[in-house]
Design a protein around this motif. Sequence first.
Motif, PDB file in Angstrom:
ATOM      1  N   ILE A   1      29.327  79.024  24.962  1.00 10.71           N
ATOM      2  CA  ILE A   1      29.765  78.581  23.636  1.00 10.71           C
ATOM      3  C   ILE A   1      30.175  77.128  23.750  1.00 10.71           C
ATOM      4  O   ILE A   1      30.752  76.709  24.767  1.00 10.71           O
ATOM      5  CB  ILE A   1      30.934  79.447  23.114  1.00 10.71           C
ATOM      6  CG1 ILE A   1      31.303  79.034  21.680  1.00 10.71           C
ATOM      7  CG2 ILE A   1      32.142  79.388  24.046  1.00 10.71           C
ATOM      8  CD1 ILE A   1      32.269  79.998  21.010  1.00 10.71           C
ATOM      9  N   GLY A   2      29.830  76.347  22.747  1.00 10.28           N
ATOM     10  CA  GLY A   2      30.153  74.931  22.787  1.00 10.28           C
ATOM     11  C   GLY A   2      30.409  74.380  21.395  1.00 10.28           C
ATOM     12  O   GLY A   2      29.860  74.877  20.398  1.00 10.28           O
ATOM     13  N   PHE A   3      31.262  73.373  21.335  1.00  8.17           N
ATOM     14  CA  PHE A   3      31.573  72.692  20.087  1.00  8.17           C
ATOM     15  C   PHE A   3      31.464  71.192  20.325  1.00  8.17           C
ATOM     16  O   PHE A   3      31.827  70.691  21.387  1.00  8.17           O
ATOM     17  CB  PHE A   3      33.001  73.022  19.611  1.00  8.17           C
ATOM     18  CG  PHE A   3      33.268  74.488  19.439  1.00  8.17           C
ATOM     19  CD1 PHE A   3      33.001  75.114  18.231  1.00  8.17           C
ATOM     20  CD2 PHE A   3      33.789  75.234  20.481  1.00  8.17           C
ATOM     21  CE1 PHE A   3      33.244  76.468  18.070  1.00  8.17           C
ATOM     22  CE2 PHE A   3      34.038  76.587  20.331  1.00  8.17           C
ATOM     23  CZ  PHE A   3      33.764  77.214  19.116  1.00  8.17           C
ATOM     24  N   SER A   4      30.974  70.469  19.343  1.00  7.95           N
ATOM     25  CA  SER A   4      30.926  69.017  19.442  1.00  7.95           C
ATOM     26  C   SER A   4      31.031  68.425  18.041  1.00  7.95           C
ATOM     27  O   SER A   4      30.655  69.066  17.047  1.00  7.95           O
ATOM     28  CB  SER A   4      29.642  68.547  20.126  1.00  7.95           C
ATOM     29  OG  SER A   4      28.492  69.007  19.450  1.00  7.95           O
ATOM     30  N   GLY A   5      31.548  67.216  17.993  1.00  8.89           N
ATOM     31  CA  GLY A   5      31.689  66.561  16.708  1.00  8.89           C
ATOM     32  C   GLY A   5      31.970  65.084  16.878  1.00  8.89           C
ATOM     33  O   GLY A   5      32.383  64.625  17.951  1.00  8.89           O
ATOM     34  N   GLY A   6      31.731  64.339  15.822  1.00  6.92           N
ATOM     35  CA  GLY A   6      31.975  62.908  15.874  1.00  6.92           C
ATOM     36  C   GLY A   6      32.045  62.323  14.474  1.00  6.92           C
ATOM     37  O   GLY A   6      31.621  62.946  13.492  1.00  6.92           O
ATOM     38  N   ASP A   7      32.581  61.112  14.392  1.00  4.05           N
ATOM     39  CA  ASP A   7      32.656  60.430  13.102  1.00  4.05           C
ATOM     40  C   ASP A   7      32.908  58.947  13.356  1.00  4.05           C
ATOM     41  O   ASP A   7      33.267  58.542  14.466  1.00  4.05           O
ATOM     42  CB  ASP A   7      33.777  61.011  12.242  1.00  4.05           C
ATOM     43  CG  ASP A   7      33.490  60.838  10.745  1.00  4.05           C
ATOM     44  OD1 ASP A   7      32.558  60.076  10.404  1.00  4.05           O
ATOM     45  OD2 ASP A   7      34.200  61.457   9.933  1.00  4.05           O
ATOM     46  N   SER A   8      32.717  58.137  12.302  1.00  4.55           N
ATOM     47  CA  SER A   8      32.920  56.698  12.379  1.00  4.55           C
ATOM     48  C   SER A   8      33.697  56.239  11.154  1.00  4.55           C
ATOM     49  O   SER A   8      33.508  56.771  10.048  1.00  4.55           O
ATOM     50  CB  SER A   8      31.567  55.967  12.424  1.00  4.55           C
ATOM     51  OG  SER A   8      30.803  56.351  13.538  1.00  4.55           O
ATOM     52  N   TYR A   9      34.555  55.224  11.364  1.00  2.00           N
ATOM     53  CA  TYR A   9      35.379  54.717  10.270  1.00  2.00           C
ATOM     54  C   TYR A   9      35.448  53.193  10.340  1.00  2.00           C
ATOM     55  O   TYR A   9      35.534  52.613  11.430  1.00  2.00           O
ATOM     56  CB  TYR A   9      36.806  55.273  10.361  1.00  2.00           C
ATOM     57  CG  TYR A   9      36.886  56.773  10.389  1.00  2.00           C
ATOM     58  CD1 TYR A   9      36.904  57.508   9.209  1.00  2.00           C
ATOM     59  CD2 TYR A   9      36.941  57.456  11.605  1.00  2.00           C
ATOM     60  CE1 TYR A   9      36.979  58.900   9.228  1.00  2.00           C
ATOM     61  CE2 TYR A   9      37.019  58.834  11.642  1.00  2.00           C
ATOM     62  CZ  TYR A   9      37.036  59.556  10.455  1.00  2.00           C
ATOM     63  OH  TYR A   9      37.104  60.929  10.479  1.00  2.00           O
ATOM     64  N   ASP A  10      35.440  52.576   9.161  1.00  2.00           N
ATOM     65  CA  ASP A  10      35.672  51.129   9.094  1.00  2.00           C
ATOM     66  C   ASP A  10      37.152  50.836   9.307  1.00  2.00           C
ATOM     67  O   ASP A  10      38.024  51.558   8.829  1.00  2.00           O
ATOM     68  CB  ASP A  10      35.248  50.581   7.729  1.00  2.00           C
ATOM     69  CG  ASP A  10      33.734  50.594   7.556  1.00  2.00           C
ATOM     70  OD1 ASP A  10      33.031  50.436   8.562  1.00  2.00           O
ATOM     71  OD2 ASP A  10      33.274  50.785   6.408  1.00  2.00           O
ATOM     72  N   VAL A  11      37.415  49.750  10.050  1.00  2.00           N
ATOM     73  CA  VAL A  11      38.775  49.306  10.297  1.00  2.00           C
ATOM     74  C   VAL A  11      38.833  47.823   9.960  1.00  2.00           C
ATOM     75  O   VAL A  11      38.236  46.996  10.664  1.00  2.00           O
ATOM     76  CB  VAL A  11      39.211  49.545  11.757  1.00  2.00           C
ATOM     77  CG1 VAL A  11      40.630  49.030  11.979  1.00  2.00           C
ATOM     78  CG2 VAL A  11      39.108  51.017  12.106  1.00  2.00           C
ATOM     79  N   GLY A  12      39.523  47.457   8.908  1.00  2.00           N
ATOM     80  CA  GLY A  12      39.581  46.063   8.514  1.00  2.00           C
ATOM     81  C   GLY A  12      38.250  45.579   7.971  1.00  2.00           C
ATOM     82  O   GLY A  12      37.395  46.353   7.518  1.00  2.00           O
ATOM     83  N   GLU A  13      38.040  44.264   8.035  1.00  2.51           N
ATOM     84  CA  GLU A  13      36.846  43.662   7.461  1.00  2.51           C
ATOM     85  C   GLU A  13      35.640  43.787   8.370  1.00  2.51           C
ATOM     86  O   GLU A  13      34.518  43.918   7.905  1.00  2.51           O
ATOM     87  CB  GLU A  13      37.113  42.180   7.156  1.00  2.51           C
ATOM     88  CG  GLU A  13      38.157  41.956   6.074  1.00  2.51           C
ATOM     89  CD  GLU A  13      38.324  40.488   5.743  1.00  2.51           C
ATOM     90  OE1 GLU A  13      37.724  39.661   6.458  1.00  2.51           O
ATOM     91  OE2 GLU A  13      39.039  40.166   4.779  1.00  2.51           O
ATOM     92  N   GLU A  14      35.835  43.726   9.670  1.00  5.87           N
ATOM     93  CA  GLU A  14      34.703  43.738  10.593  1.00  5.87           C
ATOM     94  C   GLU A  14      34.748  44.892  11.579  1.00  5.87           C
ATOM     95  O   GLU A  14      33.761  45.178  12.252  1.00  5.87           O
ATOM     96  CB  GLU A  14      34.664  42.425  11.396  1.00  5.87           C
ATOM     97  CG  GLU A  14      34.466  41.190  10.563  1.00  5.87           C
ATOM     98  CD  GLU A  14      34.358  39.953  11.444  1.00  5.87           C
ATOM     99  OE1 GLU A  14      33.747  40.055  12.523  1.00  5.87           O
ATOM    100  OE2 GLU A  14      34.883  38.900  11.061  1.00  5.87           O
TER     101      GLU A  14
END
Length: 922
Positions: free
Chosen positions: A302-315
């Motif tokens: 059994i396995g779980f995986s996940g990810g995400d991306s977020y903007d931080v400030g202007e660049e």
Amino acid sequence: MKLKFLLITLLTFVMGYAQDQATVTGKVTDKDMGGEALPFASVAVKGTSISTNTDEAGTYTLKVPAGAQTIVFTFLGYETKEIAVTLAAGETKTIDEVLGSTSVELKDVVIETTVNRQKESTLLLEQKNATEIKTNIGAQELARKGVSDVASAVAKTSGVTKQEGSGNIYVRGMGDRYNSTTMNGLSIPSNNVERKNISLDIFPTQIVEYVSIDKVYNNKIYGDFAGGNVDIVSRDYKGNGFFRIDLGSNINTNAVSEKNFRLNGAPGFSGFKNINKPSNPLTQYNYNALNLDKKSPYAGSIGFSGGDSYDVGEEGRINFFATGSFSNEYMSITDGKSQGSVNNVGVIGNSYDYESFNYATNTTGMANVGYKIDQNNKINFNTLFINTSSNRTDEYRGYGVDFAEDGTGIIRREKYQKTNLFVNQLLGQHKFGEKMQLNWAAGFNTVKDNMPDRIQNKLRMSYDGAGNDLGYGIVSISDADNHRYFQDLTEKEATALVSFDYKFAKGEDELYKGKLTAGYSGKSKKRDLEAIQYNFDVNAAGSGVIVDPNNIDAFYNAANYAADYFTIKTLRGTVEVPNALRPQTYTGKLDIHAAFVTAEYKFSPKLTGVFGLRAETLTQTVDYDTYIMPVGSTKFDKNALLPNFQLKYAVTENQNLRFGFSKTYTLPQFKENAPFSYDEVNQSYVGNPHLYESDNYNADIKWEVFPKSDEVFSVTAFGKYIKNPINEVTISSSTQDISWVNSGDWGMAAGAELEVRKTIWNTGENNARKLTGGLNVSYLYTNQELNEDKVARENVFQVDFTNSKSAFSGASNWLANADISYLYEWNEKASSINPTLAFNYFSDRIFALGTVGRGDMVDKAVGTLDFILRSKINEKLGINFAAKNLLNPNIKRVQEGTSIGDVTLINYKKGVYFSLGASYQF
């Protein structure tokens, strides 16, 4: 007549339109990546809807109306360039363009400008453009071939094989001591007391972006190198948020067909349980039970995986990726054969029927956080935890020359081994203008490897005065026949790498011809090993007791100990001996500091060279306290200058000729330097304090062609010369122990590799149906001097070599990997089916060199065949099936050179492995 007139008019219009068109073609490259191809850039005609994208090689072709036009080149996060051009009808014009990144603000955008290094075509493109000679295998290819761990992954590449029953690999016939392992460019410690490198089969492929194999030395690799460096590049997720769950099941045909699959019950199911040494071990019997539990050998994962991306400030942008998994596996060997102590006339000292039952677990957790501060600065943090365990029962039944000449002997060994690996890494990259860049990385890693309570028992049939069977009795000819063994290994390693790049000699094409790199790398490693063995010596009162082999606890218990049936002692003696409970120990320390400088220069559009010099200073010490040599130490210092260079000549845009040369060295390992004894059932190993390093000289030449973005044809020739090679040998002693010596003044290896990846055919819209194939074949010739006089001069023991020259141990003359894969995609590629057939072969290879008139011990050739079926039901659901080791070949080792021919030492089959899995991505 009207129809004819209409057709003529239409044809005239089409021909006229075609004659008013021109063609623009060219290549778009990445300024920030030193002129590498920029895939998927947009090329458009300004003010029209006419556009195209560059392919994975960065090339494009565009039909353009004749006349004055403006061609616009764009790529997300990069500068936009507009090129004015005037085209005549029917003209073909080549326009190559270079794009560099910008610092413009991009809101609500999740597409990244970095290349996806999981894809086969992308890695081939990097291989083509790279100055160094290397091989990469990405997550896409690993999945297609059904590869579940990194050891199996690298064994799919040319010139690499995996040692049977372990995660140890051979690169071009060079075994563990000649190779090195890194993760994201930083070294990682070994989890095996007997090995320099960590077992690669503990790394599941779900944590991998790609695996890079360097067979040619470069400055960023430590000088302890001759075969290859395996770099595991962990996943660095960039994109939309996702969460995925994987479920699987697996069986081994040998295991499920065995009606009495039996294991020690003490370790439990999870693989995390610790088993501690007993208190008062020499004066009381308070050890764990010996009885075996029957198991149902059906396993899963059994396995779980996940990810995400977020903007931080202007660049800025921050990326997260995490994965966790648990898997187990039951393996069995039945109807096997194990023989040993074979002399030069073919007399066999031990001949057993062999069975083995093993339960293995792997628990993995990994997290990666990447923070892109701005266009010029980014940092990454990686943390990885892996816990593996193996609970194994081995049984040998038959003839033993020293205890069971009637063929009724039984040796049972129960071994539980648990390993924790904890890797922590912090990496950074900082650009200063377009010329300068600082790269740095630091890591701290720990390994804990425990073998708690390894158990061995020895029995044979007892008879009455009339020769009638009475049942089995405990054999106690030597103290160690029946024992409990506890071993703890802890290794800690701190490592760092810093480099500074400076580009120079900017050309008219806006690209720099040269780059200077200066840097430092270093590591400090410490290994502590502690082991103690409690031997159970049967006394006169217990020598005639009949014992059920399936209930040995009826003999070894507190009551019988109190009745003086047996005595408990260590390898140092009984409780009356001072320091009897002092364990065998050694502490190994290795400190390496290195400075390096590299100059890369593009002498012409076709010729590029990389010239490097690495200076290393190192100190290795081993302090030991064993029952063989109480309290001692070995130490050596080395200062090494390691020149290396590589040349790349681009014969055509898709064809390269490469050459590499380097000087390196090979260190003895801690255990090889410590006079520490470790006993297997049929063999004992002991270290050699007089062992010292080898020096190596390496050369490679390679020709490669890339007909298409996902195709390659390459031929490589290589050679190595080794001064004072180290070998594993049988020393001249009463017990015929195995140790390690500098076996001669020289050794050499030469060979050739052929690699082909080809799209056999493709059809359908966007190549929705595709048949591909791959083949790599290697030939290797090795030879070395075997000089027993040299060994006698340099060591306290002697070796009686059968031959004056020999091939390298572990070196197969022939290696081959082949695969054929069919891909069919539909529903706009949301659904697909991808069956693959993969074959692996290695020819005979030496396990140990021949001594005392005997020939070599040789592992016989093995070919394996796997079938893997991967499918996507839709965008979210996938189902996979695998059938591995379909040929179920004999695994066989023989003793060559006896007067009766080859004598089989080991012979067994592993069985076929079936697995079924499903994944769902939210």
